[in-house]
Structures are given as C-alpha cells and as structure tokens.
Design a protein around this motif. Structure first.
Motif, PDB file in Angstrom:
ATOM      1  N   ALA A 166       0.842  -1.205   0.000  1.00  0.00           N
ATOM      2  CA  ALA A 166       0.000   0.000   0.000  1.00  0.00           C
ATOM      3  C   ALA A 166       0.870   1.245   0.000  1.00  0.00           C
ATOM      4  O   ALA A 166       1.980   1.249   0.542  1.00  0.00           O
ATOM      5  CB  ALA A 166      -0.929   0.004   1.211  1.00  0.00           C
ATOM      6  N   ARG A 167       0.346   2.310  -0.612  1.00  0.00           N
ATOM      7  CA  ARG A 167       1.062   3.574  -0.680  1.00  0.00           C
ATOM      8  C   ARG A 167       0.127   4.731  -0.331  1.00  0.00           C
ATOM      9  O   ARG A 167      -1.062   4.683  -0.610  1.00  0.00           O
ATOM     10  CB  ARG A 167       1.632   3.801  -2.096  1.00  0.00           C
ATOM     11  N   ASP A 168       0.741   5.768   0.256  1.00  0.00           N
ATOM     12  CA  ASP A 168       0.003   6.988   0.581  1.00  0.00           C
ATOM     13  C   ASP A 168       0.072   7.904  -0.638  1.00  0.00           C
ATOM     14  O   ASP A 168       0.817   8.882  -0.674  1.00  0.00           O
ATOM     15  CB  ASP A 168       0.640   7.668   1.803  1.00  0.00           C
ATOM     16  N   PHE A 169      -0.706   7.571  -1.676  1.00  0.00           N
ATOM     17  CA  PHE A 169      -0.687   8.315  -2.933  1.00  0.00           C
ATOM     18  C   PHE A 169      -1.146   9.759  -2.714  1.00  0.00           C
ATOM     19  O   PHE A 169      -2.220  10.003  -2.170  1.00  0.00           O
ATOM     20  CB  PHE A 169      -1.588   7.643  -3.965  1.00  0.00           C
ATOM     21  N   THR A 170      -0.321  10.719  -3.187  1.00  0.00           N
ATOM     22  CA  THR A 170      -0.606  12.135  -2.960  1.00  0.00           C
ATOM     23  C   THR A 170      -0.637  12.866  -4.290  1.00  0.00           C
ATOM     24  O   THR A 170       0.341  12.865  -5.048  1.00  0.00           O
ATOM     25  CB  THR A 170       0.470  12.766  -2.056  1.00  0.00           C
ATOM     26  N   GLY A 216       1.856  14.207   2.625  1.00  0.00           N
ATOM     27  CA  GLY A 216       1.199  13.000   2.138  1.00  0.00           C
ATOM     28  C   GLY A 216      -0.295  13.210   2.062  1.00  0.00           C
ATOM     29  O   GLY A 216      -0.804  14.325   2.231  1.00  0.00           O
ATOM     30  N   ASN A 217      -1.025  12.125   1.837  1.00  0.00           N
ATOM     31  CA  ASN A 217      -2.486  12.205   1.723  1.00  0.00           C
ATOM     32  C   ASN A 217      -3.189  11.617   2.932  1.00  0.00           C
ATOM     33  O   ASN A 217      -4.388  11.758   3.085  1.00  0.00           O
ATOM     34  CB  ASN A 217      -2.944  11.475   0.456  1.00  0.00           C
ATOM     35  N   THR A 218      -2.449  10.924   3.794  1.00  0.00           N
ATOM     36  CA  THR A 218      -2.916  10.297   5.033  1.00  0.00           C
ATOM     37  C   THR A 218      -3.864   9.113   4.814  1.00  0.00           C
ATOM     38  O   THR A 218      -4.451   8.628   5.766  1.00  0.00           O
ATOM     39  CB  THR A 218      -3.614  11.308   5.981  1.00  0.00           C
ATOM     40  N   SER A 219      -4.011   8.668   3.568  1.00  0.00           N
ATOM     41  CA  SER A 219      -4.938   7.561   3.290  1.00  0.00           C
ATOM     42  C   SER A 219      -4.270   6.510   2.406  1.00  0.00           C
ATOM     43  O   SER A 219      -4.446   6.512   1.176  1.00  0.00           O
ATOM     44  CB  SER A 219      -6.205   8.082   2.592  1.00  0.00           C
ATOM     45  N   PRO A 220      -3.491   5.603   2.989  1.00  0.00           N
ATOM     46  CA  PRO A 220      -2.819   4.572   2.190  1.00  0.00           C
ATOM     47  C   PRO A 220      -3.820   3.719   1.415  1.00  0.00           C
ATOM     48  O   PRO A 220      -4.885   3.364   1.941  1.00  0.00           O
ATOM     49  CB  PRO A 220      -2.090   3.738   3.239  1.00  0.00           C
ATOM     50  N   GLY A 252      14.648  -2.832  -2.206  1.00  0.00           N
ATOM     51  CA  GLY A 252      14.602  -1.561  -1.502  1.00  0.00           C
ATOM     52  C   GLY A 252      13.206  -1.018  -1.285  1.00  0.00           C
ATOM     53  O   GLY A 252      13.014  -0.059  -0.543  1.00  0.00           O
ATOM     54  N   ASP A 253      12.209  -1.621  -1.948  1.00  0.00           N
ATOM     55  CA  ASP A 253      10.833  -1.177  -1.731  1.00  0.00           C
ATOM     56  C   ASP A 253      10.372  -1.571  -0.328  1.00  0.00           C
ATOM     57  O   ASP A 253      10.850  -2.543   0.250  1.00  0.00           O
ATOM     58  CB  ASP A 253       9.887  -1.811  -2.759  1.00  0.00           C
ATOM     59  N   VAL A 254       9.401  -0.812   0.192  1.00  0.00           N
ATOM     60  CA  VAL A 254       8.834  -1.128   1.497  1.00  0.00           C
ATOM     61  C   VAL A 254       7.367  -1.517   1.324  1.00  0.00           C
ATOM     62  O   VAL A 254       6.752  -1.230   0.301  1.00  0.00           O
ATOM     63  CB  VAL A 254       8.954   0.076   2.465  1.00  0.00           C
ATOM     64  N   LYS A 255       6.809  -2.154   2.346  1.00  0.00           N
ATOM     65  CA  LYS A 255       5.448  -2.681   2.235  1.00  0.00           C
ATOM     66  C   LYS A 255       4.399  -1.578   2.179  1.00  0.00           C
ATOM     67  O   LYS A 255       3.422  -1.673   1.439  1.00  0.00           O
ATOM     68  CB  LYS A 255       5.169  -3.613   3.425  1.00  0.00           C
ATOM     69  N   PHE A 256       4.594  -0.528   2.953  1.00  0.00           N
ATOM     70  CA  PHE A 256       3.564   0.505   3.008  1.00  0.00           C
ATOM     71  C   PHE A 256       4.182   1.849   3.366  1.00  0.00           C
ATOM     72  O   PHE A 256       5.298   1.926   3.893  1.00  0.00           O
ATOM     73  CB  PHE A 256       2.489   0.158   4.044  1.00  0.00           C
ATOM     74  N   THR A 257       3.451   2.921   3.058  1.00  0.00           N
ATOM     75  CA  THR A 257       3.792   4.269   3.528  1.00  0.00           C
ATOM     76  C   THR A 257       2.508   4.930   4.011  1.00  0.00           C
ATOM     77  O   THR A 257       1.436   4.700   3.448  1.00  0.00           O
ATOM     78  CB  THR A 257       4.436   5.133   2.422  1.00  0.00           C
ATOM     79  N   HIS A 258       2.626   5.722   5.056  1.00  0.00           N
ATOM     80  CA  HIS A 258       1.451   6.364   5.646  1.00  0.00           C
ATOM     81  C   HIS A 258       1.921   7.613   6.390  1.00  0.00           C
ATOM     82  O   HIS A 258       2.700   7.512   7.339  1.00  0.00           O
ATOM     83  CB  HIS A 258       0.736   5.395   6.591  1.00  0.00           C
ATOM     84  N   ALA A 259       1.462   8.769   5.951  1.00  0.00           N
ATOM     85  CA  ALA A 259       1.962  10.033   6.496  1.00  0.00           C
ATOM     86  C   ALA A 259       1.105  10.582   7.625  1.00  0.00           C
ATOM     87  O   ALA A 259      -0.131  10.616   7.534  1.00  0.00           O
ATOM     88  CB  ALA A 259       2.039  11.084   5.389  1.00  0.00           C
ATOM     89  N   ASN A 260       1.773  11.021   8.679  1.00  0.00           N
ATOM     90  CA  ASN A 260       1.150  11.872   9.694  1.00  0.00           C
ATOM     91  C   ASN A 260       1.463  13.304   9.264  1.00  0.00           C
ATOM     92  O   ASN A 260       2.623  13.706   9.213  1.00  0.00           O
ATOM     93  CB  ASN A 260       1.764  11.575  11.065  1.00  0.00           C
TER      94      ASN A 260
END
Length: 429
Positions: free
Chosen positions: A304-308, A348-352, A381-389
């Motif tokens: 999952a990604r925090d698409f912005t 970010g968008n805060t909604s992965p 090097g990829d990570v499983k998820f991103t999620h911004a505060n």
C-alpha cells in the motif's frame, strides 16, 4: 505530440534547535541509535569514496553554453516578480514532474522563477522537453545545466538576488539505485552540497526548501509515519542518500545559518508525472494489453502507498516557501547573527491505498480488462507501506490534501491519453 498546458491550478515552524555544549567524553555511553547512525554515515562515506569524482565545473557546461548578455537578459526577465512582496525563486529540477508544477504555480501568482535542469536520460527526455515548452510559454526560463556546476550556480546568484531556492533536482527511483548507485551520490549528495555552498556564499542568502522523501522512514514499522520517528534504517540506497541530504542540510543550517526546510513527499502522482512510477507504467501497459505485475508483501498482504496528488503537493511546497524565514548568516566578525530556521514536514495524503485498488481504478477508467500477475515483493529496496502523519504540516503550513485517488487518477488518465494518443483514445471519454 500535443503539449498544451493541462497542468492543474494551485493556490497557496519548528523552533530552531538550541545548541547544547558537548559532555565530557568519558561520560558518554553510546546508545544503539548512535551506533546505527554511525554505521549509516559510514556507509554513505563508503559509497561517496567509491563514486567517481564529480566532474569539474567547466566540464559540466552543456551544449547550450550559459553566460553572456542575451542569456543574462533571459534570466533577468524570467526572475522578474510582480511586486516587492513576491518571491524570487530558483527551482532546481524545474523540468521534472514536481518542478514543473511548482514553477507554474509560482509564476501564476506573480513570483519570479528561474528553472535549472540537466535533462538527464533516467527517463524519456522528450517528456522533460515537453514540460520545458509548457514552462517557456508561461514565461519561465529553464537554464540547462547541472547542480554540480559551481560556476553556473554562482553566476545565477550573481545575476539574480534569489529570496528562495526550491531544490527538487535529484536522482529518483528506489530500484534504479541497484543499477547505478553512483548517480545517486553525484546528484543527491554531491549536488546538494554544491547548491548549499553556493547559497551560503550568496548575498542575500536565500531560504532553502528541499525535497526529501517518505523513503527515509525505511524499515520503521510504526504508523502513521511522524517527523519524530527514527529514520536511521534506510531500506534502499536512494533512501540513504535522501536521509544523508537531511543531515547535510542540518549541518549547513547549524554552521552557516541557512534557513532550511525539508519536505518528505509521499508517492506523488498526476499529470506530467514520471514514467517510472507504477501508476504511469501500469496505464501504459494496460493500454497495450500487457500483464500487470502486482507485488504482495512477504506475509501475503497487499503493498500500500500513501498516494498524494500533485496539486496537494504543490500547495505544501508553496506553503513551505511562504513560511520560510530568512537565512541569518554571519556578521563581519564571522560570528552567527542568530539561529536560522530548521524544519522537516511530511507531505502526504494520510490515506494509504493498496496497489491492487490502484489497478482496479485504472481498469475502470481505461475501460480495459487488466491481466494481473501477483508476485512476492522483491528485495530491491521497496517497502510494504507508507502512511503520512501530516499534523505538523497542517498546523504550520496550512497543508490539507483534498484529492482522493480515483479523482486524481481520472485527471492523470485524461492527460495521458491526450498527451500520448490524442486521437486514438478519445472514445474512452
């Protein structure tokens, strides 16, 4: 190829860190965090040593040589602002994805803008040239040159009294770092240092706003990612160079009193985007009837990604520029005039959103049945998820993303079809 301007419209403090005197060395006990940080910095130095020396300034001039009365006239005209309260901004990486949108937004509101870009071939230079044409029509002159060219940077600062630098030039991409690691050292570390050196020597000293990345959170498992979280566990060389950039910026802020603001971008997408991004090459491959590879995490979960959306990112960039305080610099006696501003923000968008859902949306928008192939996520090097505060950016920049993924992808798809297949795919809409 239709290159009409379809770019969207955009509108638009942490307290300085106090200096603490060192403790007696015999009383220091190294924590695990200190050890990790030391290892991290040692790795950066190791890569830096292995990388070939940066080309000399004279060798970095492009075939479009800079300098001379005509060139200076173009630079001065592009940097002209509409009022004394407007900004004068040097945008590095101006013909890149984010750089193009930020430059247009600044110019629209009356700021003076000069772009700088080396038009490298990491992805199709024709797309960068098309963006350059859009910028030119808007009155933004993009100087062709490398940020490692110290002579060029000093010349620009001599010709234009920049109030701000929006530093977006970088070698992007997590996976490409495994093929060409030296390009990341050259651009993301050496290039950033060259720019900071020119900025500290300029009169007036500009405030610096630079692009970092959500990738600095690396293997951090705490969500959502906060600016207070540890960032000493990079999962890729790209992430390591971005983290190194943050540390270098802090050093220049502390030593030379440059005002610096770092922006950690979270998976930016939208019109005029980068072809190496998943949403972009998924669209391309879907239209060609190719299989789409969707990765799953080692535990079988969805990546999952925090698409912005780009409009939201631009609002954050302009907010950072508008709230950046002046660099304080040194007095004639060589002493600090006062601590300069130092800040880091998540944008970010805060909604992965799971990548599988991204594919579902593209399938719907393109009206094409997607052929999917699910595979384990590779160790690249990829990570499983991103999620911004984003609470800090909300409070200090007034940053508030407003575009959901489906709405943003609809705008991207419309641009993509218009740019690459202006006649063939009109039936989709």
């Amino acid at each position: 190829m239709d290159t009409k301007n379809t770019s969207p419209s955009t509108p638009g403090k942490l307290k300085p860190e106090k200096y603490h005197p060192p403790y007696n060395i015999h009383r220091i006990r190294l924590s695990k965090l200190t050890i990790y940080s030391s290892i991290f910095l040692a790795l950066i130095i190791f890569f830096f040593i292995l990388s070939p020396p940066s080309p000399s300034p004279s060798s970095l001039k492009t075939h479009n040589s800079w300098g001379g009365p005509a060139w200076e006239k173009r630079v001065t005209k592009s940097a002209r602002r509409t009022s004394a309260s407007s900004l004068t901004v040097l945008v590095t990486g101006a013909s890149g994805f984010v750089g193009t949108h930020v430059s247009l937004a600044l110019k629209r509101r009356g700021d003076g803008v000069i772009g700088l870009d080396n038009f490298n071939r990491y992805y199709d230079p024709n797309l960068k040239r098309a963006r350059q044409k859009v910028l030119s029509r808007a009155g933004v002159f993009v100087v062709e040159g490398d940020i490692n060219d110290a002579n060029l940077l000093h010349k620009l600062f001599d010709v234009v009294p920049f109030t701000h630098v929006m530093h977006l030039a970088a070698q992007a991409g997590v996976r490409y770092a495994m093929q060409n690691p030296n390009s990341y050292i050259h651009s993301n570390i050496a290039g950033f240092v060259t720019l900071l050196e020119a900025s500290k020597s300029a009169n007036p000293q500009p405030a610096i706003v630079y692009a970092s990345s959500s990738s600095v959170y690396g293997l951090n498992s705490k969500v959502p990612f906060s600016e207070k979280d540890r960032t000493d566990q990079p999962a890729s060389l790209y992430a390591a160079t971005k983290k190194a950039g943050e540390e270098i910026a802090h050093a220049y802020n502390h030593i030379y009193c440059l005002s610096v603001t770092g922006l950690r971008f979270f998976t930016v997408y939208g019109p005029w985007g980068r072809p190496d991004m998943a949403y972009f090459f998924f669209t391309k491959d879907i239209l060609k009837g190719k299989h789409i590879t969707v990765f799953e995490s080692p535990d079988g979960g969805s990546v999952a990604r925090d698409f912005t959306y780009i409009d939201d990112i631009v609002k954050g960039c302009l907010g950072a520029l508008d709230t950046a305080k002046k660099s304080t610099g040194f007095g004639v006696d060589g002493k600090k005039k006062g601590n300069a501003q130092y800040r880091i923000f998540n944008l970010g968008n805060t909604s992965p959103v799971p990548v599988t859902e991204l594919v579902d949306i593209l399938e719907k928008l393109l009206n094409v049945k997607v052929k999917r192939k699910v595979m384990p996520m590779p160790r690249n090097g990829d990570v499983k998820f991103t999620h911004a505060n984003i609470s800090r950016a909300q409070k200090e920049l007034g940053y508030m993303p407003t575009t959901d993924l489906e709405s943003g992808l609809k705008k991207f798809v419309r641009w993509y079809l218009d740019f690459y297949s202006p006649l063939k795919n009109k039936s989709v809409w």
